[in-house]
Enzyme design. Structure first.
Site: not given
Ligand code: NAD
Length: 334
Positions: A35, A76, A78, A144, A148, A173, A212, A266
């Site tokens: 992503t 990070l 995921a 999801y 996490k 958020n 939020r 949910g």
């Molecule tokens: P994002 O999708 O932009 O970033 C996730 C990154 O992980 C991407 O660059 C993707 O390519 C990479 N990735 C996914 N699977 C992978 C794998 N198997 N190996 C290597 N890289 C992989 O999302 P984000 O919003 O930047 O989220 C970053 C982190 O923060 C995540 O762990 C997410 O769960 C957590 N998070 C985000 C939010 C939010 O509001 N954006 C809220 C709570 C938690």
């Protein structure tokens, strides 16, 4: 000092990488670009301290060598969407749970000094109390959130059993420039900004009075840095603004007409972080107010030109699995 940032080509990761390079650290990004996008780091490509590695963190043999010599690890990487997690739970388990275990083992073998995990406030599900403290019951509502949370449990277990100097930050958020614009129906900011650019109405869920705890991404990057510098371990901290805002208010600030779409099962009516723990232990404070954050998003609105433009009909189709699986009394499908 050397840091490894998994998921560093993603939305939050790219802001963290920028912050760490500014601090003079050498940074290795591990990302499989599922992503994330190399363009998110394009403005940093001439930084001599930056190394970008394409690797799947769940592939331990491929990922582990890149942790050698690391002082800090920020995990990070995921898969981070709700609907695809309901449709493809195994992919989410692999990336978010197996991936976390793989990164923990790589970090342990490398003897890192700090490990910080990006957890999610979705672990609280629909909470009983607002603002929600870290001690609130854990009630994931969809795969999801569950994956996490399982990742977080692994992290805390690695502290207990192996003494890994790790901690977890539960983000609420997060929004800001470069928030995801992938094909899947996602977070409200990306959806609204693409609609604004296309001259389409904002698709407001329910009556828009739900709130939020929107947290600006630069504040989240700062929280990650504070966590790495602290000596806390084995704890989870909320990272939020502590000032929830309604979707109606967001529509007002963005300016434009709205249409209303059904509420989803949910999802809480409110997310609100109790941030007293992180203030007290890490000395972290959110700095960017909501109006200022929205203004910065609008300044960068061109980023969402490539984002999908969602209509109520497209959203209904894209979120079908959500209603099929999570609506009260819905027949559970195999
Ligand atoms: P994002 O999708 O932009 O970033 C996730 C990154 O992980 C991407 O660059 C993707 O390519 C990479 N990735 C996914 N699977 C992978 C794998 N198997 N190996 C290597 N890289 C992989 O999302 P984000 O919003 O930047 O989220 C970053 C982190 O923060 C995540 O762990 C997410 O769960 C957590 N998070 C985000 C939010 C939010 O509001 N954006 C809220 C709570 C938690």
């Amino acid at each position: 000092m050397k840091a490894v940032v998994t998921g560093g080509a993603g939305f939050i990761g790219s802001h963290l990488v920028e912050r760490l390079l500014k601090e003079g650290l050498k940074v290795t990004v591990l990302d499989d670009f599922s992503t994330g996008r190399p363009e998110n780091l394009a403005h940093l490509k001439d930084s001599p301290g930056l190394r970008l590695v394409r690797a799947d963190v769940a592939d331990h043999a491929a990922a582990a060598p890149h942790f050698q010599g690391a002082d800090w690890v920020f995990h990070l990487a995921a898969l981070a969407d709700i609907v695809p997690s309901i449709e493809r739970p195994m992919d989410y388990f692999r990336a978010n749970v197996v991936g976390t275990q793989s990164v923990l083992e790589a970090a342990r073998a490398a003897g890192v000094k700090r490990f910080v995990y990006a957890a999610s406030s979705s672990c609280y599900g629909i909470p009983d109390s607002y603002p929600t403290p870290e001690t609130a019951p854990i009630r994931p509502q969809y795969p999801y959130a569950l994956t996490k949370r399982l990742g977080e449990e692994l992290v805390l277990h690695w502290v207990q059993v192996y003494g890994l100097p790790a901690m977890s930050l539960r983000f609420f958020n997060v929004y800001g420039p470069r928030s995801r614009t992938s094909g899947t129906y996602g977070a409200v900011f990306g959806v609204f900004l693409a609609q604004k650019l296309a001259g389409q109405p904002f698709t407001v869920v329910g009556d828009g009075t739900q709130t939020r705890d929107f947290t600006f991404v630069a504040d989240v990057a700062e929280a990650l840095l504070c966590a790495a510098r602290s000596s806390a371990r084995g704890e989870a901290f909320n990272v939020g603004s502590g000032r929830p805002q309604s979707i109606k208010r967001l529509v007002e600030l963005l300016g434009g007409p709205a249409v209303h779409i059904p509420k989803r099962p949910g999802e809480p009516d409110c997310t609100s972080a109790d941030i007293s723990q992180i203030r007290r232990v890490l000395g972290w404070e959110p700095r960017v107010g909501f109006e200022e954050g929205v203004r910065r998003m609008l300044e960068n609105i061109d980023y969402w030109k490539a984002a999908p433009v969602w209509t109520p009909e497209k959203i209904a189709r894209a979120t079908q699995a959500w209603f099929d699986c999570l609506a009260p009394g819905a027949q559970r499908k195999p």
